[in-house]
Design a protein around this motif. Structure first.
Motif, PDB file in Angstrom:
ATOM      1  N   ILE A 130       6.986  10.970   9.409  1.00 32.01           N
ATOM      2  CA  ILE A 130       7.313  10.742   8.122  1.00 32.01           C
ATOM      3  C   ILE A 130       8.359  11.348   7.649  1.00 32.01           C
ATOM      4  N   ASP A 131       9.447  10.736   7.272  1.00 28.82           N
ATOM      5  CA  ASP A 131      10.584  11.105   6.825  1.00 28.82           C
ATOM      6  C   ASP A 131      10.689  11.328   5.352  1.00 28.82           C
ATOM      7  N   LEU A 132      10.120  10.397   4.604  1.00 26.17           N
ATOM      8  CA  LEU A 132      10.263  10.792   3.114  1.00 26.17           C
ATOM      9  C   LEU A 132       9.456  11.800   2.797  1.00 26.17           C
ATOM     10  N   VAL A 133      10.127  12.764   2.177  1.00 25.75           N
ATOM     11  CA  VAL A 133       9.178  13.948   1.824  1.00 25.75           C
ATOM     12  C   VAL A 133       9.735  14.350   0.488  1.00 25.75           C
ATOM     13  N   TYR A 134       8.921  14.989  -0.307  1.00 25.15           N
ATOM     14  CA  TYR A 134       9.246  15.436  -1.605  1.00 25.15           C
ATOM     15  C   TYR A 134       8.489  16.565  -1.878  1.00 25.15           C
ATOM     16  N   LYS A 135       9.341  17.557  -1.941  1.00 24.75           N
ATOM     17  CA  LYS A 135       8.963  19.052  -2.045  1.00 24.75           C
ATOM     18  C   LYS A 135       8.803  19.423  -3.443  1.00 24.75           C
ATOM     19  N   VAL A 136       7.324  19.774  -4.091  1.00 26.00           N
ATOM     20  CA  VAL A 136       7.045  20.050  -5.218  1.00 26.00           C
ATOM     21  C   VAL A 136       7.105  21.547  -5.620  1.00 26.00           C
ATOM     22  N   GLU A 137       7.912  21.940  -6.563  1.00 25.90           N
ATOM     23  CA  GLU A 137       7.910  23.254  -6.791  1.00 25.90           C
ATOM     24  C   GLU A 137       6.864  23.638  -7.748  1.00 25.90           C
ATOM     25  N   SER A 144       0.703  -1.236  -0.232  1.00 28.76           N
ATOM     26  CA  SER A 144      -0.063   0.163  -0.033  1.00 28.76           C
ATOM     27  C   SER A 144       0.846   1.275  -0.004  1.00 28.76           C
ATOM     28  N   ARG A 145       0.270   2.225  -0.468  1.00 31.82           N
ATOM     29  CA  ARG A 145       1.016   3.539  -0.619  1.00 31.82           C
ATOM     30  C   ARG A 145      -0.027   4.621  -0.031  1.00 31.82           C
ATOM     31  N   ILE A 146       0.834   5.537   0.616  1.00 32.87           N
ATOM     32  CA  ILE A 146      -0.254   6.695   1.488  1.00 32.87           C
ATOM     33  C   ILE A 146       0.584   8.016   0.981  1.00 32.87           C
ATOM     34  N   VAL A 147      -0.234   8.748   0.216  1.00 32.45           N
ATOM     35  CA  VAL A 147       0.504   9.969  -0.356  1.00 32.45           C
ATOM     36  C   VAL A 147      -0.254  11.300   0.574  1.00 32.45           C
ATOM     37  N   VAL A 148       0.532  12.135   1.004  1.00 33.27           N
ATOM     38  CA  VAL A 148       0.104  13.283   1.720  1.00 33.27           C
ATOM     39  C   VAL A 148       0.525  14.420   1.108  1.00 33.27           C
ATOM     40  N   THR A 149      -0.568  15.370   0.847  1.00 29.65           N
ATOM     41  CA  THR A 149      -0.147  16.837   0.351  1.00 29.65           C
ATOM     42  C   THR A 149      -0.642  17.633   1.573  1.00 29.65           C
ATOM     43  N   THR A 150       0.438  18.720   1.705  1.00 30.90           N
ATOM     44  CA  THR A 150       0.379  19.427   2.683  1.00 30.90           C
ATOM     45  C   THR A 150       1.276  20.807   2.447  1.00 30.90           C
ATOM     46  N   GLN A 151       0.844  21.938   2.807  1.00 27.45           N
ATOM     47  CA  GLN A 151       1.796  23.155   2.837  1.00 27.45           C
ATOM     48  C   GLN A 151       2.518  23.389   4.151  1.00 27.45           C
ATOM     49  N   ASP A 152       2.417  22.338   5.060  1.00 27.13           N
ATOM     50  CA  ASP A 152       3.077  22.719   6.432  1.00 27.13           C
ATOM     51  C   ASP A 152       3.663  21.083   6.774  1.00 27.13           C
ATOM     52  N   ARG A 153       5.007  21.141   6.832  1.00 27.23           N
ATOM     53  CA  ARG A 153       5.669  20.041   7.093  1.00 27.23           C
ATOM     54  C   ARG A 153       5.549  19.519   8.631  1.00 27.23           C
ATOM     55  N   GLN A 154       5.219  20.388   9.435  1.00 26.15           N
ATOM     56  CA  GLN A 154       5.181  20.011  10.968  1.00 26.15           C
ATOM     57  C   GLN A 154       4.276  18.735  11.308  1.00 26.15           C
ATOM     58  N   PRO A 155       3.017  18.436  10.533  1.00 27.41           N
ATOM     59  CA  PRO A 155       2.330  17.271  10.989  1.00 27.41           C
ATOM     60  C   PRO A 155       3.162  16.054  10.344  1.00 27.41           C
ATOM     61  N   LEU A 156       3.737  16.254   9.259  1.00 24.83           N
ATOM     62  CA  LEU A 156       4.519  15.051   8.809  1.00 24.83           C
ATOM     63  C   LEU A 156       5.603  14.484   9.620  1.00 24.83           C
ATOM     64  N   LYS A 157       6.144  15.665  10.170  1.00 30.67           N
ATOM     65  CA  LYS A 157       7.323  15.344  11.144  1.00 30.67           C
ATOM     66  C   LYS A 157       6.698  14.690  12.507  1.00 30.67           C
ATOM     67  N   ALA A 158       5.873  15.260  12.760  1.00 35.68           N
ATOM     68  CA  ALA A 158       5.176  14.928  14.163  1.00 35.68           C
ATOM     69  C   ALA A 158       4.540  13.332  13.999  1.00 35.68           C
ATOM     70  N   HIS A 159       4.269  13.219  12.831  1.00 34.19           N
ATOM     71  CA  HIS A 159       3.820  11.667  12.643  1.00 34.19           C
ATOM     72  C   HIS A 159       4.681  10.933  12.146  1.00 34.19           C
TER      73      HIS A 159
END
Length: 129
Positions: A97-104, A80-95
């Motif tokens: 989640i280390d694998l982050v891809y920043k989209v320009e 399974s894959r879970i993709v999360v989009t957000t403008q705030d990385r803080q919830p990802l860090k708190a959860h």
């Protein structure tokens, strides 16, 4: 699930009720069955633990939303894959989640080309004004 931030904000329930509602909506979409009602928060894990799914959580802005919809990878089956989009990385860090891809954002020219390709089927605009 699109626009989670706004959906979560509109729900006028306590914390448990909000999480339950979000899980009902998520499960409804994943198994393509409208208006599912679940009795408790463990149902998503029980129903999906052996299913390989792709979950897209769009516009997450709070840790509680991630906990309600994808608390642990073992909630879903292998592969399974879970993709999360957000403008705030803080919830990802708190959860955790280390694998982050920043989209320009695309340049103005690239954005116009993408729009024209989608709207008119051609890369260059039919008319530029």
């Amino acid at each position: 699930m699109g626009n989670i931030k706004e959906t979560y904000r509109r729900i006028n329930l306590d914390d448990y009720g909000s999480k339950l509602h979000m899980q009902e909506e998520c499960l409804s979409k994943l198994i393509n069955h409208k208006d599912i009602k679940i009795p408790h928060l463990g149902v998503v894990r029980e129903r999906l633990k052996d299913k390989r799914v792709l979950v897209v959580l769009d516009d997450v802005d709070k840790l509680e939303q991630l906990i309600a919809l994808a608390k642990e990878p073992r909630w879903f089956g292998p592969g399974s894959r879970i993709v999360v989009t957000t403008q705030d990385r803080q919830p990802l860090k708190a959860h955790g989640i280390d694998l982050v891809y920043k989209v320009e954002l695309p340049s103005r020219t690239e954005a116009l080309e993408i729009f024209c390709q989608s709207a008119f089927g051609q890369k260059h605009p039919p008319c530029v004004g």
